[in-house]
Write a protein that holds these residues in place. Structure first.
Motif: not given
Length: 105
Positions: A27-48
């Motif tokens: 998947a890809r949307g106006p903000s970019g690849r969905n996978v990039d959002y997933l990885y950022r979300l996963d990283g943020w959750l782990l970091q916190h």
């Protein structure tokens, strides 16, 4: 349950994790690849220190899928695919290896 979620474009409803991972991976949307959002979300959750096994599992599956696709792209052309699993050395490479070997003597 969030009533608006089911009305969102692309909402898959209750789906197996493998289906969700496949959709996110492509998947890809106006903000970019969905996978990039997933990885950022996963990283943020782990970091916190937030444990979300569902997000973590999807990220892991998507990452494994990307690795498998990358490995398959390494050898896409027919001569390379035919040689996969064997060592193939052309004359130029043999000469270089031979010259390197002589320098060690």
């Amino acid at each position: 349950r969030c009533p608006q979620r089911s009305k969102a474009a692309g909402h898959t409803g209750e789906s197996p994790i493998t289906t969700i991972a496949s959709i996110i991976a492509s998947a890809r949307g106006p903000s970019g690849r969905n996978v990039d959002y997933l990885y950022r979300l996963d990283g943020w959750l782990l970091q916190h220190g937030i444990r979300d096994d569902h997000v973590r599992s999807i990220a892991k599956l998507v990452h494994e899928r990307e690795e498998a696709e990358e490995e398959s792209r390494v050898c896409e052309d027919e001569p390379c695919a035919a040689a996969q699993g064997r060592v193939v050395v052309d004359d130029g490479a043999a000469e270089v290896v031979s010259n390197c070997g002589r320098s060690l003597l």
